[in-house]
Design an enzyme around this catalytic site. Structure first.
Site, PDB file in Angstrom:
ATOM      1  N   HIS A  72       0.847  -1.195   0.000  1.00  0.00           N
ATOM      2  CA  HIS A  72       0.000   0.000   0.000  1.00  0.00           C
ATOM      3  C   HIS A  72       0.880   1.241   0.000  1.00  0.00           C
ATOM      4  CE1 HIS A  72      -4.123  -1.723   1.473  1.00  0.00           C
ATOM      5  NE2 HIS A  72      -3.559  -2.457   0.533  1.00  0.00           N
ATOM      6  N   TYR A 200      -9.452   5.463   7.125  1.00  0.00           N
ATOM      7  CA  TYR A 200      -9.618   5.884   8.515  1.00  0.00           C
ATOM      8  C   TYR A 200     -10.674   6.979   8.507  1.00  0.00           C
ATOM      9  CZ  TYR A 200      -5.264   3.463   9.775  1.00  0.00           C
ATOM     10  OH  TYR A 200      -4.298   2.517   9.998  1.00  0.00           O
ATOM     11  N   PRO A 292      -4.633   0.924  18.704  1.00  0.00           N
ATOM     12  CA  PRO A 292      -4.383   0.346  17.381  1.00  0.00           C
ATOM     13  C   PRO A 292      -4.375   1.332  16.218  1.00  0.00           C
ATOM     14  CG  PRO A 292      -6.596  -0.183  18.144  1.00  0.00           C
ATOM     15  CD  PRO A 292      -5.910   0.478  19.291  1.00  0.00           C
ATOM     16  N   LYS A 296       0.769   0.256  15.083  1.00  0.00           N
ATOM     17  CA  LYS A 296       2.179   0.249  15.466  1.00  0.00           C
ATOM     18  C   LYS A 296       2.578  -0.926  16.365  1.00  0.00           C
ATOM     19  CE  LYS A 296       3.433   3.504  13.043  1.00  0.00           C
ATOM     20  NZ  LYS A 296       4.074   2.992  11.836  1.00  0.00           N
ATOM     21  N   TYR A 384       3.584   6.884   9.795  1.00  0.00           N
ATOM     22  CA  TYR A 384       2.799   5.698   9.423  1.00  0.00           C
ATOM     23  C   TYR A 384       3.679   4.636   8.780  1.00  0.00           C
ATOM     24  CZ  TYR A 384      -1.380   3.057   8.289  1.00  0.00           C
ATOM     25  OH  TYR A 384      -2.339   2.081   8.246  1.00  0.00           O
TER      26      TYR A 384
HETATM   27  C1  PHB Z   1      -6.125  -4.105  11.041  1.00  0.00           C
HETATM   28  O1  PHB Z   1      -6.074  -4.460   9.866  1.00  0.00           O
HETATM   29  O2  PHB Z   1      -6.541  -4.860  11.932  1.00  0.00           O
HETATM   30  C2  PHB Z   1      -5.690  -2.739  11.368  1.00  0.00           C
HETATM   31  C3  PHB Z   1      -5.176  -1.929  10.369  1.00  0.00           C
HETATM   32  C4  PHB Z   1      -4.771  -0.648  10.665  1.00  0.00           C
HETATM   33  C5  PHB Z   1      -4.900  -0.172  11.936  1.00  0.00           C
HETATM   34  C6  PHB Z   1      -5.385  -0.971  12.947  1.00  0.00           C
HETATM   35  C7  PHB Z   1      -5.797  -2.268  12.666  1.00  0.00           C
HETATM   36  O3  PHB Z   1      -4.523   1.102  12.201  1.00  0.00           O
END
Ligand code: PHB
Ligand code: APR
Length: 390
Positions: A72, A200, A292, A296, A384
């Site tokens: 990505h 997000y 989450p 990280k 990120y």
């Molecule tokens: C996930 O795919 O579980 C996941 C992805 C990104 C995040 C948190 C969890 O920031």
């Protein structure tokens, strides 16, 4: 039993450390209180920084992540009904790899059993002793038989609820903690992801995240109350709530299906200092937790064991303890930056009921600024994709 490094915990931290040490000709035994299937059944995040992928390669398990992982180059922020892309690659020259923690764990377990390296699953009454000396010990029971491991070092990779950090006298350790007033309700489903990249979403009903594990498996989350009960959430209720929080163009592309897993995770920031006590090293969730947002957790665990493997190589190969001495401080300097990022990203994207309408306007202003400013977008992107290993 005698080994050089006794590793407590066969999560990604313990398994990756075991693989890195094996590659360097250093002996290790892993002791895990659960079964391998139980460990693989835990659903966790799935975004790998390039430095994590590099470490998997170094550990000899880079093949499948390259074959099956999804590269990505950016992510989408959703707010105010629209989508705003953050282009990691254009801003930093780097990218992330979408590949589930479960798959990382599976690859490491397979490599470990192929190399016939010792792992004691379903070990009971695991305890550590004499870690302030040069001859620490680990004891445990398996099928009613007591075992003892004599070693040079103990790696506490036993997660947030493990025995290693708990064995250190409270006066020797300082914990910093922040608990957030909400959780994440997550659903895993065998449906194609709604979007190419992760989304997000900041919405007045609360945060939502569109993530994925593969082209046919999706992972979605919605912010929920800390005391919410997963039993209250039917699949339909989840899909409805998710779609409400997404811009129309994403919501209409969400493919729904039966959940394979559904759970609520609390959100917490936590750091324990220091991370070394004599011959005992803490690594991964045993020493720190991030919320989450930004994924990280696994990446930090990987970086810790990368530093620890390096310290062990210097100790056994070059007869230098510089890496051992520097371990805690090296890890913590990177950890606190990731703690800051995860806290910031969480604070920006979630609804904080007590912050009121003023707080919501400040968040919106920051989001507008973030997507309108190359400097601000770059700050998000470089955190990120992962800060460099020192
Ligand atoms: C996930 O795919 O579980 C996941 C992805 C990104 C995040 C948190 C969890 O920031
Ligand atoms: N004895 C032996 N093993 C133990 C003990 C104990 N007393 N206590 C816990 N364990 C095991 C757990 O069963 C688990 O398998 O230690 C392992 C710790 O694994 P994780 O919790 O996955 O932690 P870590 O390896 O540090 O990985 C960090 O996991 O929680 C996520 O966000 C986090 O993705 C990050 C990653």
């Amino acid at each position: 039993m005698r080994t050089q490094v006794a590793i407590i915990g066969a999560g990604p931290a313990g398994l990756l450390l075991g693989a890195l040490l094996h590659r360097s000709g250093i002996d290790a035994v892993i002791v895990e209180q659960r079964s391998a299937d139980y460990v693989l059944g835990r659903i966790r995040a799935g975004v790998l920084e390039q430095t994590t992928v590099d470490l998997l390669e170094q550990a000899g398990v880079g093949e499948r992540v390259h074959a099956e992982g999804l590269r990505h180059d950016g992510t989408e922020l959703a707010f105010g009904g629209g989508l705003h892309r953050i282009d990691f690659n254009a801003l930093t020259g780097r990218h992330v790899m979408v590949y589930g923690q479960t798959e990382v764990t599976r690859d490491l377990m397979a490599a470990r059993s192929q190399a016939a390296l010792p792992t004691w699953y379903e070990a009971e009454h695991v305890a550590i002793a004499d870690y302030q000396s040069a001859h620490p010990r680990v004891t445990f029971e398996k099928d009613g038989v007591r075992h003892q491991i004599e070693c040079d070092f103990i790696a506490g990779c036993d997660g947030f609820h493990g025995v290693c950090r708990a064995s250190v006298p409270p006066a020797a350790i300082t914990a910093y903690e922040k608990v957030y007033p909400f959780g994440w309700l997550g659903v895993l489903a065998d449906v194609p992801p709604a979007t190419e990249e992760l989304v997000y979403a900041s919405h007045e009903r609360g945060f939502a995240l569109c993530s994925q594990r593969s082209r046919t498996r999706s992972r979605y989350y919605v912010q929920c109350a800390s005391d919410d009960d997963v039993a209250r959430w039917s699949d339909d209720a989840f899909w409805d709530e998710l779609r409400r929080r997404l811009p129309d163009e994403v919501a209409e592309r969400v493919v729904t299906g039966p959940s394979i897993e559904k759970s609520i995770a609390p959100l917490r920031s936590f750091v324990a200092e220091p991370m070394r006590f004599g011959s005992l090293f803490l690594a991964g969730d045993a020493a720190h937790i991030v919320p989450p947002t930004g994924a990280k957790g696994l990446n930090l665990a990987a970086a810790d064991v990368g530093y620890l493997a390096q310290a062990m190589r210097e100790h056994y190969g070059e007869r230098s303890d510089a890496g051992i001495q520097a371990y805690s401080q090296r890890c913590l300097s990177r950890i606190w930056k990731a703690e800051r990022f995860s806290w910031w990203f969480t604070s920006l994207m979630h609804r904080f009921p007590e912050a009121g309408e003023f707080g919501a306007r400040i968040q919106r202003a920051e989001l507008d600024y973030l997507v309108g400013s190359k400097a601000a977008s770059t700050a998000l992107a470089e955190n990120y994709v992962g800060l460099p290993l020192a």
